[in-house]
Design a protein around this motif. Structure first.
Motif, PDB file in Angstrom:
ATOM      1  N   LEU A 387      -5.035  -6.029   1.400  1.00  0.00           N
ATOM      2  CA  LEU A 387      -5.006  -7.371   0.812  1.00  0.00           C
ATOM      3  C   LEU A 387      -4.738  -8.422   1.881  1.00  0.00           C
ATOM      4  CD1 LEU A 387      -5.159  -8.538  -2.143  1.00  0.00           C
ATOM      5  CD2 LEU A 387      -2.669  -8.707  -2.031  1.00  0.00           C
ATOM      6  N   PRO A 388      -5.453  -9.551   1.867  1.00  0.00           N
ATOM      7  CA  PRO A 388      -5.151 -10.628   2.831  1.00  0.00           C
ATOM      8  C   PRO A 388      -3.732 -11.147   2.645  1.00  0.00           C
ATOM      9  CG  PRO A 388      -7.296 -10.983   1.792  1.00  0.00           C
ATOM     10  CD  PRO A 388      -6.643  -9.855   1.050  1.00  0.00           C
ATOM     11  N   LYS A 389      -3.139 -11.607   3.727  1.00  0.00           N
ATOM     12  CA  LYS A 389      -1.755 -12.060   3.672  1.00  0.00           C
ATOM     13  C   LYS A 389      -1.587 -13.262   2.754  1.00  0.00           C
ATOM     14  CE  LYS A 389       2.125 -13.182   6.695  1.00  0.00           C
ATOM     15  NZ  LYS A 389       2.565 -13.379   8.107  1.00  0.00           N
ATOM     16  N   SER A 390      -2.620 -14.072   2.613  1.00  0.00           N
ATOM     17  CA  SER A 390      -2.524 -15.257   1.762  1.00  0.00           C
ATOM     18  C   SER A 390      -2.380 -14.910   0.288  1.00  0.00           C
ATOM     19  CB  SER A 390      -3.763 -16.135   1.963  1.00  0.00           C
ATOM     20  OG  SER A 390      -4.949 -15.410   1.664  1.00  0.00           O
ATOM     21  N   ARG A 391      -2.648 -13.643  -0.077  1.00  0.00           N
ATOM     22  CA  ARG A 391      -2.590 -13.247  -1.484  1.00  0.00           C
ATOM     23  C   ARG A 391      -1.345 -12.410  -1.808  1.00  0.00           C
ATOM     24  NH1 ARG A 391      -8.018 -10.711  -3.660  1.00  0.00           N
ATOM     25  NH2 ARG A 391      -6.774 -10.970  -5.572  1.00  0.00           N
ATOM     26  N   LEU A 392      -0.459 -12.221  -0.850  1.00  0.00           N
ATOM     27  CA  LEU A 392       0.703 -11.374  -1.096  1.00  0.00           C
ATOM     28  C   LEU A 392       1.642 -11.967  -2.149  1.00  0.00           C
ATOM     29  CD1 LEU A 392       1.726 -10.161   2.475  1.00  0.00           C
ATOM     30  CD2 LEU A 392       0.585  -8.857   0.687  1.00  0.00           C
ATOM     31  N   ASN A 393       1.591 -13.263  -2.339  1.00  0.00           N
ATOM     32  CA  ASN A 393       2.507 -13.910  -3.272  1.00  0.00           C
ATOM     33  C   ASN A 393       1.914 -14.078  -4.662  1.00  0.00           C
ATOM     34  OD1 ASN A 393       5.149 -14.931  -3.523  1.00  0.00           O
ATOM     35  ND2 ASN A 393       4.403 -17.039  -3.481  1.00  0.00           N
ATOM     36  N   GLU A 394       0.762 -13.485  -4.913  1.00  0.00           N
ATOM     37  CA  GLU A 394       0.183 -13.569  -6.257  1.00  0.00           C
ATOM     38  C   GLU A 394       1.039 -12.764  -7.234  1.00  0.00           C
ATOM     39  OE1 GLU A 394      -3.909 -12.494  -6.195  1.00  0.00           O
ATOM     40  OE2 GLU A 394      -4.495 -14.105  -4.810  1.00  0.00           O
ATOM     41  N   GLN A 395       1.038 -13.217  -8.482  1.00  0.00           N
ATOM     42  CA  GLN A 395       1.974 -12.664  -9.454  1.00  0.00           C
ATOM     43  C   GLN A 395       1.725 -11.188  -9.728  1.00  0.00           C
ATOM     44  OE1 GLN A 395       4.632 -14.410 -10.532  1.00  0.00           O
ATOM     45  NE2 GLN A 395       5.302 -12.443 -11.383  1.00  0.00           N
ATOM     46  N   TRP A 396       0.480 -10.759  -9.778  1.00  0.00           N
ATOM     47  CA  TRP A 396       0.205  -9.356 -10.086  1.00  0.00           C
ATOM     48  C   TRP A 396       0.695  -8.447  -8.962  1.00  0.00           C
ATOM     49  CZ3 TRP A 396      -3.220  -6.196  -7.282  1.00  0.00           C
ATOM     50  CH2 TRP A 396      -3.977  -6.849  -6.299  1.00  0.00           C
ATOM     51  N   VAL A 397       0.670  -8.932  -7.712  1.00  0.00           N
ATOM     52  CA  VAL A 397       1.199  -8.152  -6.593  1.00  0.00           C
ATOM     53  C   VAL A 397       2.725  -8.076  -6.688  1.00  0.00           C
ATOM     54  CG1 VAL A 397       1.348  -7.992  -4.075  1.00  0.00           C
ATOM     55  CG2 VAL A 397      -0.746  -8.825  -5.149  1.00  0.00           C
ATOM     56  N   ARG A 398       3.359  -9.173  -6.990  1.00  0.00           N
ATOM     57  CA  ARG A 398       4.811  -9.186  -7.127  1.00  0.00           C
ATOM     58  C   ARG A 398       5.270  -8.276  -8.271  1.00  0.00           C
ATOM     59  NH1 ARG A 398       7.525 -13.393  -4.716  1.00  0.00           N
ATOM     60  NH2 ARG A 398       9.041 -13.438  -6.424  1.00  0.00           N
ATOM     61  N   ASN A 399       4.481  -8.234  -9.343  1.00  0.00           N
ATOM     62  CA  ASN A 399       4.826  -7.350 -10.460  1.00  0.00           C
ATOM     63  C   ASN A 399       4.784  -5.884 -10.038  1.00  0.00           C
ATOM     64  OD1 ASN A 399       5.102  -9.618 -12.060  1.00  0.00           O
ATOM     65  ND2 ASN A 399       3.084  -9.426 -12.997  1.00  0.00           N
ATOM     66  N   ALA A 400       3.780  -5.521  -9.246  1.00  0.00           N
ATOM     67  CA  ALA A 400       3.670  -4.129  -8.794  1.00  0.00           C
ATOM     68  C   ALA A 400       4.819  -3.768  -7.844  1.00  0.00           C
ATOM     69  CB  ALA A 400       2.326  -3.911  -8.104  1.00  0.00           C
ATOM     70  N   VAL A 401       5.165  -4.668  -6.922  1.00  0.00           N
ATOM     71  CA  VAL A 401       6.273  -4.421  -6.003  1.00  0.00           C
ATOM     72  C   VAL A 401       7.584  -4.287  -6.774  1.00  0.00           C
ATOM     73  CG1 VAL A 401       7.591  -5.399  -4.094  1.00  0.00           C
ATOM     74  CG2 VAL A 401       5.099  -5.561  -4.082  1.00  0.00           C
ATOM     75  N   THR A 402       7.766  -5.140  -7.780  1.00  0.00           N
ATOM     76  CA  THR A 402       8.975  -5.069  -8.599  1.00  0.00           C
ATOM     77  C   THR A 402       9.064  -3.748  -9.349  1.00  0.00           C
ATOM     78  OG1 THR A 402       8.915  -7.484  -8.871  1.00  0.00           O
ATOM     79  CG2 THR A 402      10.270  -6.230 -10.425  1.00  0.00           C
ATOM     80  N   ARG A 403       7.933  -3.280  -9.883  1.00  0.00           N
ATOM     81  CA  ARG A 403       7.929  -2.023 -10.635  1.00  0.00           C
ATOM     82  C   ARG A 403       8.338  -0.848  -9.745  1.00  0.00           C
ATOM     83  NH1 ARG A 403       9.047  -1.150 -15.222  1.00  0.00           N
ATOM     84  NH2 ARG A 403      10.605  -0.041 -14.003  1.00  0.00           N
ATOM     85  N   ILE A 404       7.792  -0.760  -8.542  1.00  0.00           N
ATOM     86  CA  ILE A 404       8.141   0.326  -7.631  1.00  0.00           C
ATOM     87  C   ILE A 404       9.614   0.254  -7.241  1.00  0.00           C
ATOM     88  CG2 ILE A 404       7.793   1.178  -5.280  1.00  0.00           C
ATOM     89  CD1 ILE A 404       5.690   2.160  -7.108  1.00  0.00           C
ATOM     90  N   ALA A 405      10.075  -0.947  -6.866  1.00  0.00           N
ATOM     91  CA  ALA A 405      11.472  -1.099  -6.446  1.00  0.00           C
ATOM     92  C   ALA A 405      12.433  -0.755  -7.579  1.00  0.00           C
ATOM     93  CB  ALA A 405      11.701  -2.528  -5.954  1.00  0.00           C
TER      94      ALA A 405
END
Length: 509
Positions: A387-405
């Motif tokens: 994923l490009p770095k400019s898209r790391l803060n998109e909500q669906w990415v944050r949701n996935a990171v939160t789920r794993i953590a």
């Protein structure tokens, strides 16, 4: 006016002018000539030019007002110490006003002073609660300790993939660094971790499920993720090999009959994108050829849903972009495939942030934490690389990171399968490296400088004979003939041939 009067007036003026001129000439003849300048006789004396010395005030007195000199060449104050007896009180007062010059800060007075030990970097103020959650999940995962005499090389190597230089193990009730321990040449059930080959060395291949290196050059790819340098040494029986030896052996053994996913993964971390070589079979290979072969495999028919192959493609594209600004040809096609499967994963994401438990084959949700961590962790690991770095803060990415953590923290006391768990941790580590690169770099440097107890070296195992190697090849052939692996191999060959026909007509070839 009358012309006659004008004529007489002209005669009178002319006469007056002549008379005045005559009187002036007579005065000059009889008048005093005044003082004359003396001129030396240069013909009789040698030429001498005398220079008059100027006083200090005359020499420094400018003819034109000048600006004060404020540059580095300005006159410095006199710092020569004088006899204290001859110094007047007024001079002492002036001397107190001029402080003594300080030494250059880069030069120490005592060069033998020992250097200070590296200190942990200051944790920056965390404004994003997700960053705090990610740090906690990684820290909790450090407490899942494996043991050198219990767990397999396959399990321990996955830990090195995720936690890198911070990964520790238990050896005889002592905590040792995992990378230091495997460098001593350990063995598992009478077989070494590494074996030597005519071209260098490699990880020991599978003798039983999940015991040793399950895919060609899998361990080498893990070491590339950990940033182990090319000249790092490993004991292999009675000999010593390096990462460079493993790369040379991988170049010699690469072929289209075996999986090349981990070879591409490892090479994208160690080699330039334009590397070319010739294998032992006399085949011409390059990084671009590896990318082209990898694209012929169908992700839905590959191990772990094809996420490892997609990660290797994304890593190779990133390696290419570091040197080349524009994507073209095979590299452009590989990048398009990476973006395509990122959108596939996004379209099948569950409401809680987890990705499909069926990978890219279709949407599915699992209540089993082991399966959810494994499938979401593998998918997120690939997305973090592609994923490009400019898209790391998109909500669906944050949701996935939160789920794993959340899963790693909430189930910290529950046993988890090492393979999927460590790939999930690796996805969080990559997220931290990309979202907070400076902080992650400082942590990595500190981990390399940390001192752990030295591991106890294992008893070296003599090199394998050709007879033993032949027996291992026969066992591997029998193992591959089992029903589930035979079915997988047939499906792979079927899709490989179909994909090969389609790629031969690709306009990007």
């Amino acid at each position: 006016m009358n012309s006659r009067l004008t004529h007489h007036l002209w005669i009178r003026c002319s006469t007056l002018i002549v008379f005045t001129t005559a009187i002036q000439a007579a005065c000059e003849v009889h008048a005093d000539p005044g003082p004359k300048l003396l001129q030396p006789n240069l013909s009789s004396q040698p030429v001498r030019i005398l220079q008059k010395k100027k006083t200090q005030l005359q020499a420094e007195a400018p003819l034109v007002a000048r600006k004060p000199n404020l540059g580095i060449e300005a006159r410095k104050p006199n710092l020569i110490a004088e006899d204290s007896k001859n110094i007047t009180p007024d001079q002492k007062t002036k001397m107190k006003g001029a402080p003594e010059p300080k030494p250059f800060p880069g030069i120490t007075k005592n060069p033998t002073t020992p250097m200070k030990k590296p200190q942990a970097p200051k944790v920056p103020e965390i404004l994003d609660p997700l960053d705090r959650l990610v740090d906690e999940a990684i820290e909790v995962s450090h407490r899942r300790m494996l043991s050198t005499n219990v767990h397999t090389p396959w399990q321990i190597a996955h830990g090195i993939l995720a936690l890198r230089w911070e990964y520790t193990l238990y050896q005889n009730k002592k905590q040792v660094r995992a990378i230091d321990w495997i460098s001593t040449g350990p063995n598992f059930r009478g077989r070494p971790w590494f074996i030597t080959t005519p071209k260098g060395g490699k990880g020991h291949p599978f003798t039983e499920p999940y015991a040793f290196e399950g895919h060609p050059n899998q361990f080498l790819a893990f070491y590339g993720m950990a940033g182990i340098p090319m000249d790092h040494k490993f004991k292999a029986g009675e000999k010593t090999i390096t990462i460079a030896d493993m790369i040379r052996n991988a170049k010699a053994e690469v072929n289209t009959d075996e999986e090349i996913t981990w070879t591409l993964w490892a090479f994208s971390r160690y080699l330039p994108w334009d590397t070319e070589w010739v294998s032992d079979r006399g085949e011409q290979w390059s990084m671009e050829t590896l990318v082209r072969v990898q694209m012929q495999s169908e992700p839905t028919k590959s191990a772990c849903g094809g996420t490892h192959g997609l990660f290797a493609l994304a890593s190779a594209v990133n390696n290419y972009v570091k040197d080349q600004k524009h994507l073209r040809g095979t590299w452009l096609e590989a990048n398009m495939r990476v973006r395509q499967y990122i959108e596939y994963a996004r379209s099948m994401q569950n409401r809680d942030g987890s990705f499909s438990a069926n990978y890219f084959a279709g949407p599915e949700y699992s209540n089993d934490v082991n399966k959810r961590v494994s499938t979401t962790g593998h998918t997120l690991e690939f997305i973090m690389e592609g994923l490009p770095k400019s898209r790391l803060n998109e909500q669906w990415v944050r949701n996935a990171v939160t789920r794993i953590a959340r899963d790693l923290i909430d189930h910290k006391k529950q046993p988890l399968e090492p393979g999927g768990m460590y790939h999930a941790i690796d996805s969080l580590v990559i997220y931290r490296e990309r979202s907070r690169p400076q902080y992650a770099q400082e942590l990595d440097l500190l981990a390399k400088q940390r001192n752990f107890e030295k591991p106890e070296p294992s008893t070296p195992i003599p090199g394998y004979s050709q007879q033993f190697l032949n027996q291992q090849q026969q066992k591997a052939a029998q193992y591959n003939n089992q029903s589930r692996y035979q079915q997988y191999q047939n499906n792979s060959n079927q899709y490989r041939s179909r994909q090969a026909r389609r790629r031969s007509f690709s306009r990007f070839r």
